[in-house]
Motif scaffolding. Structure first.
Motif, short mmCIF file in Angstrom:
data_model
loop_
_atom_site.label_atom_id
_atom_site.label_comp_id
_atom_site.label_asym_id
_atom_site.label_seq_id
_atom_site.Cartn_x
_atom_site.Cartn_y
_atom_site.Cartn_z
N MET A 78 0.83 -1.21 0.00
CA MET A 78 0.00 0.00 0.00
C MET A 78 0.87 1.26 0.00
O MET A 78 0.57 2.23 -0.69
CB MET A 78 -0.96 0.02 1.20
CG MET A 78 -2.04 -1.06 1.16
SD MET A 78 -3.06 -1.08 -0.32
CE MET A 78 -3.98 0.41 -0.16
N GLU A 79 1.94 1.21 0.75
CA GLU A 79 2.85 2.37 0.76
C GLU A 79 3.46 2.61 -0.61
O GLU A 79 3.65 3.74 -1.03
CB GLU A 79 3.96 2.14 1.79
CG GLU A 79 3.53 2.39 3.21
CD GLU A 79 3.38 3.86 3.53
OE1 GLU A 79 4.37 4.55 3.64
OE2 GLU A 79 2.22 4.31 3.68
N LEU A 85 2.24 1.80 -3.54
CA LEU A 85 1.29 2.13 -4.61
C LEU A 85 1.33 3.63 -4.90
O LEU A 85 1.39 4.45 -3.97
CB LEU A 85 -0.14 1.79 -4.18
CG LEU A 85 -0.69 0.42 -4.51
CD1 LEU A 85 -2.13 0.33 -3.98
CD2 LEU A 85 -0.65 0.15 -6.00
N ASP A 127 0.07 7.28 -5.64
CA ASP A 127 -1.04 7.95 -4.97
C ASP A 127 -2.30 8.07 -5.83
O ASP A 127 -3.40 8.20 -5.31
CB ASP A 127 -0.61 9.35 -4.49
CG ASP A 127 0.36 9.24 -3.32
OD1 ASP A 127 0.38 8.16 -2.68
OD2 ASP A 127 1.08 10.22 -3.07
N LYS A 143 -5.60 2.97 -3.53
CA LYS A 143 -4.77 3.73 -2.57
C LYS A 143 -5.62 4.73 -1.79
O LYS A 143 -5.28 5.12 -0.67
CB LYS A 143 -3.65 4.43 -3.33
CG LYS A 143 -2.68 5.24 -2.47
CD LYS A 143 -1.67 4.34 -1.75
CE LYS A 143 -0.67 5.13 -0.96
NZ LYS A 143 0.68 5.13 -1.47
N TRP A 161 -6.36 3.93 1.79
CA TRP A 161 -5.21 3.74 2.70
C TRP A 161 -5.12 4.87 3.70
O TRP A 161 -5.09 6.03 3.35
CB TRP A 161 -3.94 3.66 1.85
CG TRP A 161 -2.67 3.36 2.58
CD1 TRP A 161 -1.52 4.08 2.53
CD2 TRP A 161 -2.39 2.25 3.43
NE1 TRP A 161 -0.55 3.50 3.29
CE2 TRP A 161 -1.06 2.37 3.87
CE3 TRP A 161 -3.16 1.17 3.90
CZ2 TRP A 161 -0.47 1.45 4.74
CZ3 TRP A 161 -2.57 0.26 4.76
CH2 TRP A 161 -1.25 0.40 5.16
N ARG A 218 -2.67 6.15 6.64
CA ARG A 218 -1.35 5.89 7.18
C ARG A 218 -1.26 6.47 8.59
O ARG A 218 -1.47 7.65 8.79
CB ARG A 218 -0.32 6.55 6.29
CG ARG A 218 1.01 5.90 6.35
CD ARG A 218 1.93 6.54 5.34
NE ARG A 218 1.30 6.70 4.04
CZ ARG A 218 1.62 7.67 3.19
NH1 ARG A 218 2.53 8.56 3.52
NH2 ARG A 218 1.03 7.75 2.02
N TYR A 227 -8.15 -5.01 4.96
CA TYR A 227 -7.53 -5.64 3.77
C TYR A 227 -7.43 -7.15 3.90
O TYR A 227 -7.32 -7.85 2.91
CB TYR A 227 -6.15 -5.04 3.53
CG TYR A 227 -6.22 -3.55 3.32
CD1 TYR A 227 -6.60 -3.04 2.08
CD2 TYR A 227 -5.96 -2.66 4.35
CE1 TYR A 227 -6.70 -1.67 1.88
CE2 TYR A 227 -6.06 -1.30 4.16
CZ TYR A 227 -6.44 -0.81 2.93
OH TYR A 227 -6.54 0.54 2.74
#
Ligand SMILES: C[S@@+](CC[C@H](N)C(=O)[O-])C[C@H]1O[C@@H](n2cnc3c(N)ncnc32)[C@H](O)[C@@H]1O
Length: 436
Positions: A195-196, A198, A200, A205, A208, A210, A228
């Motif tokens: 996910m990080e 991917l 933006d 995404k 997500w 964070r 997820y």
């Protein structure tokens, strides 16, 4: 045990939900308790206050945070919690003991076996569970069997439209093998990295969140696991959910956050809808209206509703008189103190600041304000239920003359004013009007 039930059990043994500390308590979260107080759906359905000394089932209780909320919102209730996961049940027991809840029991048990307890319930809370089970109709049917004739049940499932990108992400992670076994630290770390990494602009995404920069902390681990890597997770549309209700022989009462589901609120001019829509709405069932809302604006993560046995009715009250009470969740020291300060200062009071669920639409919050005379007239409600007649006498003392002409106000005129005030507050369930 079913393969999927076993996977769910393992998942929640690894990470009981929610991961709130034992000390954390919802006791000051008035809106949360308002939702968990049986008074709310009971009044919506029967226009009466619920019986005392009720028995409540928290079906799929997880780590017991909502069982605690149920206990706090319904003092005197006996709380029964069940869950597939031993670890969750253990935590739930500890939580209610820690908060000195007087009457509860927890069992490791599947919802589908709940009849084995031999207990009938006034209220069943089945929150964030049915979306995981392989056959929601079978689970609902099992719960219905243990619901008393006038009992009420809260159920919910994930909203397919709102969570579409999570379901796509789940499928993606399933395809690369992360859901083959029980996902734990390693799988969580892999999701985090992907996910990080991917870009933006990628749609998925957008889901997500964070929490930390370098590696996932406890909160983000729970977020990853519950979104997820959630075993058995499925999304539903309103028609699919209502089909399940109908097949299980249950009747819809109301959405839990009902003001968020009003079609009118989605339009610039709520009182002047386009004519064709206005006509279509006249023919539409409640489920169809809710589906229309969700098609236009799928803002809610959960399709969250109260239901009960079809056509359940209370016997008509025998020669009762009109009685007035505050919603029990408003009767606390904070509200009372603020009410008193405004009353003594002669200032209007924004009641809606203290209980938001009934005023919170999809975008906007309504404001419900009451003036000092109303504050004074309704003050005895903090002592308990009052008859309409006694409030009227108080109203007449506080407001004996017309403020402009100084002519005495006739009792009938005062009764109309008080009735209008009470009906206005009753629209938001701030005040309950009953015949007792
Ligand atoms: C997402 S958690 C929700 C926990 C709690 N209801 C809450 O909202 O905080 C789902 C819980 O349901 C339990 N569960 C799932 N399927 C179940 C079933 N068929 N019978 C009993 N418990 C089940 C899981 O073990 C897990 O603890």
């Amino acid at each position: 045990m079913d393969e999927i039930l076993e996977k769910i059990r393992q998942q929640f043994n690894y990470g009981p939900y929610p991961r709130h500390s034992l000390e954390q308590s919802p006791r000051n979260d008035r809106d949360f308790l308002f939702i968990h107080n049986l008074t709310t759906p009971y009044y919506l359905r029967y226009r009466q206050r619920p019986p005392q000394n009720i028995t409540i089932l928290d079906a799929g209780c997880g780590s017991g945070y909502k069982a605690l909320a149920l206990a706090l919102a319904n003092p005197g209730a006996h709380i029964v919690g069940i869950d597939l996961s031993e670890k969750s049940v253990e935590l739930a027991r500890q939580r209610l003991a820690f908060h000195q809840i007087p009457s509860y029991e927890f069992h490791v048990m599947a919802i589908e076996q709940v009849a084995d307890l031999g207990i009938m319930f006034d209220y069943i809370n089945c929150d964030e569970v049915l979306t995981l089970v392989p056959d929601p109709v079978a689970s609902l049917t099992a719960l219905k069997q243990v619901l008393k004739p006038l009992g009420i049940m809260r159920i919910n499932v994930h909203n397919l439209y709102q969570r579409q990108y999570y379901f796509q992400a789940q499928e993606f992670f399933r395809m690369i093998g992360l859901l083959n076994d029980n996902p734990e630290e390693l799988e969580i770390q892999i999701v985090y990295e992907i996910m990080e990494e991917l870009a933006d602009q990628i749609y998925v995404k957008g889901t997500w969140r964070r929490y930390v920069k370098s590696k996932p902390d406890e909160k983000s681990k729970e977020f990853i696991l519950m979104n997820y890597l959630l075993q058995g997770d499925k999304g539903y549309t309103i028609p699919q959910l209502f089909d399940c209700l109908e097949t299980a022989g249950l009747e819809f009462i109301e959405m839990v956050y009902w003001p968020k589901w009003r079609l009118k609120s989605l339009f610039k001019n709520p009182d002047n809808l386009p004519a064709a829509l206005h006509l279509a709405l006249e023919e539409a069932s409640p489920a169809e209206v809710l589906h229309l809302v969700n098609l236009l604006h799928s803002g809610e993560r959960l399709l969250d509703l109260w239901c009960g046995h079809p056509d359940a009715e209370l016997p008509p009250p025998a020669n009762g008189q009109p009685m007035v009470s505050l919603h029990p969740q408003l009767v606390d020291e904070t509200v009372k103190k603020a009410w008193q300060e405004h009353l003594q200062g002669g200032r209007p009071f924004l009641l809606s600041d203290y209980l938001k669920v009934p005023v919170q639409g999809p975008f906007q919050q309504e404001q419900v304000e009451i003036d000092a005379i109303a504050l004074g007239a309704l003050w005895p409600l903090f002592e308990g239920t009052q008859s309409f007649q006694s409030l009227l006498q108080r109203w007449l003392q506080l407001y004996p003359r017309d403020l402009l002409t100084l002519e005495p106000i006739a009792e009938e005129t005062a009764a109309t004013m008080l009735r209008e005030l009470l009906l206005f507050l009753n629209r938001y369930l701030y005040v309950l009007l009953t015949v007792e």
